[in-house]
Design an enzyme around this catalytic site. Sequence first.
Site, PDB file in Angstrom:
ATOM      1  CE  LYS A  96      57.872  32.682  -0.055  1.00  0.00           C
ATOM      2  NZ  LYS A  96      57.501  33.355  -1.316  1.00  0.00           N
ATOM      3  NE  ARG A 374      54.076  61.039  45.025  1.00  0.00           N
ATOM      4  CZ  ARG A 374      55.103  60.451  44.419  1.00  0.00           C
ATOM      5  NH1 ARG A 374      55.589  60.943  43.301  1.00  0.00           N
ATOM      6  NH2 ARG A 374      55.648  59.376  44.942  1.00  0.00           N
ATOM      7  CG  ASP A 400      42.598  53.129  35.674  1.00  0.00           C
ATOM      8  OD1 ASP A 400      43.742  52.640  35.560  1.00  0.00           O
ATOM      9  OD2 ASP A 400      41.918  53.013  36.700  1.00  0.00           O
ATOM     10  CG  ASP A 401      44.691  49.296  34.030  1.00  0.00           C
ATOM     11  OD1 ASP A 401      43.795  49.719  34.805  1.00  0.00           O
ATOM     12  OD2 ASP A 401      45.718  48.730  34.443  1.00  0.00           O
ATOM     13  CB  ILE A 402      40.748  47.041  34.235  1.00  0.00           C
ATOM     14  CG1 ILE A 402      41.809  46.398  33.349  1.00  0.00           C
ATOM     15  CG2 ILE A 402      39.534  46.125  34.296  1.00  0.00           C
ATOM     16  CD1 ILE A 402      42.296  45.056  33.855  1.00  0.00           C
ATOM     17  CG  LEU A 403      36.066  51.601  34.458  1.00  0.00           C
ATOM     18  CD1 LEU A 403      34.780  52.108  33.836  1.00  0.00           C
ATOM     19  CD2 LEU A 403      36.405  52.384  35.709  1.00  0.00           C
ATOM     20  CB  ILE A 404      37.423  45.993  38.784  1.00  0.00           C
ATOM     21  CG1 ILE A 404      38.447  45.501  37.742  1.00  0.00           C
ATOM     22  CG2 ILE A 404      36.829  44.804  39.547  1.00  0.00           C
ATOM     23  CD1 ILE A 404      39.606  44.759  38.324  1.00  0.00           C
ATOM     24  CB  SER A 408      41.892  52.602  41.760  1.00  0.00           C
ATOM     25  OG  SER A 408      41.500  52.109  40.490  1.00  0.00           O
TER      26      SER A 408
END
Length: 479
Positions: A96, A374, A400-404, A408
């Site tokens: 602890k 770029r 990439d982060d998200i596909l919407i 992009s």
Amino acid sequence: MNFLEKLEASISQNQSLLFVGLDPNPEMMSADYKSQDMISDLQKWLEFIIRETADFVCAYKPTLGFYEALGVRGLELLEKVLAAIPSHIPIILDAKHSDLNTSTVFARTVFTEWNVDAITLSPYTGQDHVAPFLVYPDKAVFILCCTSNLGAASLQQYPSNDSPLYLQVVKESKNWGTPEQLALEVGTTNPEVMALIRSVAPERMIMARSIWAEGSNFNQILEAGLNAENDGLLIPVPQDMLSQPNLRESIQALSAEINLAKTKIVRDASSCTVLLPDVSVVNQHSQQDLILQLYDIGCIMFGNFVQASGATFPYYIDLREIISNPQVFHQVLIAYEEILNSLSFDRLAGIPYGSLPTATGLSLRLHCPMIYPRKEVKAHGTRRLIEGNFQVGETVVVVDDILITGKSVMEGAEKLQSAGLNVRDIVVLIDHEQGVKARLLNNGYQAHAVFTLGEITETLYRAGRINQEQFLAFHESEG
């Protein structure tokens, strides 16, 4: 072999979830071992416990405070007891520890000189206190998140029973270390408390305490504490059992009783039908722990959110918090890596600006060169369209982060191709679905996602993070 692997091997070998507390408590010592030299008597008794239990337990847990209370000879006793434990059985030092100023040197002593496998820590000095112990990749820490002491209830339940402090400890500490390195210590006689903690931390190892107290229901606690794979729970041997002369037979019988109870829980669960409205029955998502952590740190939110298009959605995704949570970021990179390892490419490219930190982290993990297109071309300097070195004809995987809508990421891929590079695969964390993968495929790109938005909402609903109304609102908006 790291701590979790060693523990799982021990559980498998001895077919046991039991751990034994090796505490030099003279009041608990068997009368057969009492003579004129208390330290020597305690050593013989503790070594007897180890010999009698080594075939029926998965771990040992010496409590540092008992040894410290005996002074210098007590610490010498600790070293002898540690040496008597079979090397294949993990040792969890119950310390602890809570002092930030001594954490670095104490971690070195515990893990390199005493060679224990894990340690219990207090959470209240935060991540800075825990970090020095996580420097040792093959070791682990157990964070004390809940205790059964009645006097602690006013603190642990603050500010309310719906949002108690002990659950906040669980949520926060999950961001400090991976499931392999960070586990939880839970002292409770209440199955509901155990169930709440398990729902928040489905993939964490839990070391249970106080479950044999009068009035507690062991079977209910066992059922609440087991994870989806029906393991992930360590159970203490009752202290009064350790003073019995027939210890070997008693602990063997206890282990068999627990295994029988576990088998019954598994059998009952497999025969029950879980009904969820309009939810297909699928296996638990392999990245469930990551989904819950993304929700807990605010990357996934449910409510009424106005999007850039002006439309109102019942959810909002914001992944920018990830880079400020190193442990979550680490798990995100691992999730991407599992997909990338199945692909063939020469370089990887991040899409500005959101995925550049992820692409950089993956470049370091995979030892793979990184480039990026770029967002806009400068009117001065080199006026490069692509930053970084590459050779015409090389194959690039886009991260990439998200596909919407896919707009992009396709624009970025087209810039890469205009420079003479080949792009076949696009890897993202979240796919909003809505046919985006099909559109990308029509343009010559194969898309891969760690999880879809539908998988996220279903996981959150099953884990109790979102209610039925929020779950249905999402599906109505997607329908």
